[in-house]
Design a protein around this motif. Structure first.
Motif, PDB file in Angstrom:
ATOM      1  N   PHE A  80       0.960  -1.130   0.047  1.00  0.00           N
ATOM      2  CA  PHE A  80      -0.011   0.216   0.014  1.00  0.00           C
ATOM      3  C   PHE A  80       0.910   1.422  -0.068  1.00  0.00           C
ATOM      4  O   PHE A  80       2.243   1.407   0.261  1.00  0.00           O
ATOM      5  N   GLN A  81       0.306   2.512  -0.192  1.00  0.00           N
ATOM      6  CA  GLN A  81       0.792   3.638  -0.229  1.00  0.00           C
ATOM      7  C   GLN A  81       1.472   3.946   1.312  1.00  0.00           C
ATOM      8  O   GLN A  81       2.613   4.137   1.379  1.00  0.00           O
ATOM      9  N   GLU A  82       0.716   3.623   2.409  1.00  0.00           N
ATOM     10  CA  GLU A  82       1.395   3.429   3.536  1.00  0.00           C
ATOM     11  C   GLU A  82       2.139   2.288   4.085  1.00  0.00           C
ATOM     12  O   GLU A  82       1.461   0.959   3.877  1.00  0.00           O
ATOM     13  N   PRO A  83       3.172   2.101   4.176  1.00  0.00           N
ATOM     14  CA  PRO A  83       3.885   0.738   4.431  1.00  0.00           C
ATOM     15  C   PRO A  83       3.197  -0.129   5.543  1.00  0.00           C
ATOM     16  O   PRO A  83       3.348  -1.335   5.466  1.00  0.00           O
ATOM     17  N   ARG A  84       2.479   0.485   6.687  1.00  0.00           N
ATOM     18  CA  ARG A  84       1.763  -0.513   7.601  1.00  0.00           C
ATOM     19  C   ARG A  84       2.545  -1.259   8.120  1.00  0.00           C
ATOM     20  O   ARG A  84       2.161  -2.322   8.414  1.00  0.00           O
ATOM     21  N   LEU A  85       3.744  -0.930   8.659  1.00  0.00           N
ATOM     22  CA  LEU A  85       4.927  -1.733   9.547  1.00  0.00           C
ATOM     23  C   LEU A  85       4.270  -1.645  10.986  1.00  0.00           C
ATOM     24  O   LEU A  85       3.817  -0.384  11.512  1.00  0.00           O
ATOM     25  N   TRP A  86       4.265  -2.772  11.648  1.00  0.00           N
ATOM     26  CA  TRP A  86       3.881  -2.714  13.212  1.00  0.00           C
ATOM     27  C   TRP A  86       5.040  -1.941  13.930  1.00  0.00           C
ATOM     28  O   TRP A  86       6.320  -2.495  13.940  1.00  0.00           O
ATOM     29  N   PRO A  87       4.897  -0.957  14.731  1.00  0.00           N
ATOM     30  CA  PRO A  87       5.997  -0.105  15.469  1.00  0.00           C
ATOM     31  C   PRO A  87       6.535  -1.019  16.403  1.00  0.00           C
ATOM     32  O   PRO A  87       7.532  -0.580  16.786  1.00  0.00           O
ATOM     33  N   TRP A  88       5.842  -1.831  17.040  1.00  0.00           N
ATOM     34  CA  TRP A  88       6.421  -2.630  18.172  1.00  0.00           C
ATOM     35  C   TRP A  88       7.283  -4.014  17.821  1.00  0.00           C
ATOM     36  O   TRP A  88       7.512  -4.564  18.332  1.00  0.00           O
ATOM     37  N   ALA A  89       7.079  -4.127  16.477  1.00  0.00           N
ATOM     38  CA  ALA A  89       7.989  -5.166  16.265  1.00  0.00           C
ATOM     39  C   ALA A  89       9.118  -4.884  15.042  1.00  0.00           C
ATOM     40  O   ALA A  89       9.005  -3.727  14.328  1.00  0.00           O
ATOM     41  N   SER A 147       2.248 -14.985  -6.770  1.00  0.00           N
ATOM     42  CA  SER A 147       1.931 -15.017  -8.126  1.00  0.00           C
ATOM     43  C   SER A 147       1.437 -13.557  -8.524  1.00  0.00           C
ATOM     44  O   SER A 147       1.510 -13.426  -9.849  1.00  0.00           O
ATOM     45  N   VAL A 148       0.669 -12.943  -7.814  1.00  0.00           N
ATOM     46  CA  VAL A 148      -0.026 -11.722  -8.390  1.00  0.00           C
ATOM     47  C   VAL A 148       0.648 -10.693  -7.208  1.00  0.00           C
ATOM     48  O   VAL A 148       0.238 -10.879  -5.789  1.00  0.00           O
ATOM     49  N   LEU A 149       1.077  -9.598  -7.626  1.00  0.00           N
ATOM     50  CA  LEU A 149       1.571  -8.341  -6.736  1.00  0.00           C
ATOM     51  C   LEU A 149       0.751  -7.155  -6.851  1.00  0.00           C
ATOM     52  O   LEU A 149       0.834  -6.613  -8.239  1.00  0.00           O
ATOM     53  N   LEU A 150       0.066  -6.761  -6.050  1.00  0.00           N
ATOM     54  CA  LEU A 150      -0.914  -5.738  -6.164  1.00  0.00           C
ATOM     55  C   LEU A 150      -0.237  -4.241  -5.396  1.00  0.00           C
ATOM     56  O   LEU A 150       0.155  -4.357  -4.216  1.00  0.00           O
ATOM     57  N   LEU A 151      -0.088  -3.221  -6.073  1.00  0.00           N
ATOM     58  CA  LEU A 151       0.733  -2.023  -5.832  1.00  0.00           C
ATOM     59  C   LEU A 151      -0.327  -0.936  -5.864  1.00  0.00           C
ATOM     60  O   LEU A 151      -0.849  -0.236  -6.691  1.00  0.00           O
ATOM     61  N   ASP A 152      -0.592  -0.313  -4.701  1.00  0.00           N
ATOM     62  CA  ASP A 152      -1.812   0.679  -4.386  1.00  0.00           C
ATOM     63  C   ASP A 152      -0.991   1.914  -4.221  1.00  0.00           C
ATOM     64  O   ASP A 152      -0.848   2.173  -2.865  1.00  0.00           O
ATOM     65  N   GLU A 153      -0.833   2.786  -5.137  1.00  0.00           N
ATOM     66  CA  GLU A 153       0.082   3.997  -5.061  1.00  0.00           C
ATOM     67  C   GLU A 153       1.243   3.922  -4.038  1.00  0.00           C
ATOM     68  O   GLU A 153       1.257   4.468  -3.282  1.00  0.00           O
ATOM     69  N   PRO A 154       2.130   2.943  -3.919  1.00  0.00           N
ATOM     70  CA  PRO A 154       3.209   2.566  -3.192  1.00  0.00           C
ATOM     71  C   PRO A 154       4.193   3.731  -3.091  1.00  0.00           C
ATOM     72  O   PRO A 154       4.969   3.848  -2.265  1.00  0.00           O
ATOM     73  N   PHE A 155       4.222   4.711  -4.185  1.00  0.00           N
ATOM     74  CA  PHE A 155       5.182   5.553  -4.148  1.00  0.00           C
ATOM     75  C   PHE A 155       4.907   7.130  -4.023  1.00  0.00           C
ATOM     76  O   PHE A 155       5.513   8.279  -4.184  1.00  0.00           O
ATOM     77  N   GLY A 156       3.710   7.123  -3.824  1.00  0.00           N
ATOM     78  CA  GLY A 156       2.747   8.395  -3.799  1.00  0.00           C
ATOM     79  C   GLY A 156       3.386   9.551  -2.564  1.00  0.00           C
ATOM     80  O   GLY A 156       3.418  10.723  -2.928  1.00  0.00           O
ATOM     81  N   ALA A 157       3.942   8.986  -1.565  1.00  0.00           N
ATOM     82  CA  ALA A 157       4.165   9.749  -0.472  1.00  0.00           C
ATOM     83  C   ALA A 157       5.810   9.960  -0.336  1.00  0.00           C
ATOM     84  O   ALA A 157       6.407  10.418   0.487  1.00  0.00           O
ATOM     85  N   LEU A 158       6.732   9.495  -1.336  1.00  0.00           N
ATOM     86  CA  LEU A 158       7.913   9.567  -1.412  1.00  0.00           C
ATOM     87  C   LEU A 158       8.379  10.867  -2.240  1.00  0.00           C
ATOM     88  O   LEU A 158       7.745  11.404  -3.206  1.00  0.00           O
TER      89      LEU A 158
END
Length: 244
Positions: A80-89, A147-158
């Protein structure tokens, strides 16, 4: 009677047939049909609210209650556009989410090395730059060999330079792993730089569909690309700056 067909795991790329999706009284996708060949790289453009992200969510299995058929062959991963990483891990734990087996840590670290983050495996997500976080998000998506990679505006915030670096990385990963890629973007130039096929969604339907001519290395100076860019802008109802 209309029915919703579940998405079985196949090897045929992506198939969408006569899909209609509504939210309450608002129809977002209308009798939409398209096919993406296995291993292809396709970009989808369109104005806000045209149905781009809804299509991606259906393909990812994140949304239901639609009419028609959706088949996304094999494992499907999303960035996704936001990496959505868990900050506690730690970063390697974020990449390994959902993996099973004795080699989980090795697979996560190998994926991080592939995106240039071998030295960040034990870092906390909040210490990463925007580009590094997006690289970690890609590693998390690709570690499962989808097999399928979906990219939802992953570079928009860069920023522009980081975005260019990410473009090169995504193309390199695509060539190496050969997933079927669907990129949702608002950026016409980004679509033309990365994809082999460009689609425009308008009012929930495909209003424009074209193959991208020329090899990527020569696209920037190609007359064919310039002509296609003008056609894409017209399909998006955007006039070139000199005509405004």
């Amino acid at each position: 009677m209309s029915t919703r067909v579940p998405a079985p795991r196949t090897s045929e790329g992506v198939v969408v047939e006569h899909v209609t999706k509504s939210f309450g009284e608002s129809r977002v996708l209308t009798d939409l049909s398209l096919r993406l060949a296995p291993g292809s790289f396709t970009a989808v453009l369109g104005r806000s609210g045209c149905g781009k992200s809804t299509l991606l969510r259906l393909l990812a299995g994140l949304d239901g209650d639609y009419v028609g058929t959706v088949r996304a062959g094999g494992d499907v991963a999303v960035a996704f556009q936001e990496p959505r990483l868990w900050p506690w891990a730690r970063v390697e734990s974020n990449v390994a989410v959902g993996l099973q087996g004795k080699d989980v840590k090795d697979r996560a670290r190998a994926a991080l090395a592939e995106v240039g983050l071998a030295d960040k495996a034990r870092s906390w997500p909040l210490t990463l730059s925007g580009g590094q976080a997006q690289r970690a998000s890609l590693a998390r998506a690709l570690v499962r060999e989808p097999s399928v990679l979906l990219l939802d505006e992953p570079f928009g915030a860069l920023d522009a330079l980081t975005r260019l670096s990410m473009h090169h990385l995504v193309l390199d990963l695509w060539r190496r792993h050969a997933p079927t890629v669907l990129l949702v973007t608002h950026d016409v130039d980004e679509a033309l730089a990365l994809a082999d096929r460009v689609l425009v969604l308008d009012r929930g339907q495909v209003s424009f569909d074209a193959e991208v001519p020329e090899e990527r290395a020569v696209r920037a100076e190609s007359l064919g690309i310039a002509a296609l860019r003008r056609r894409l802008l017209e399909a998006l109802h955007v006039r070139p700056a000199k005509e405004r």
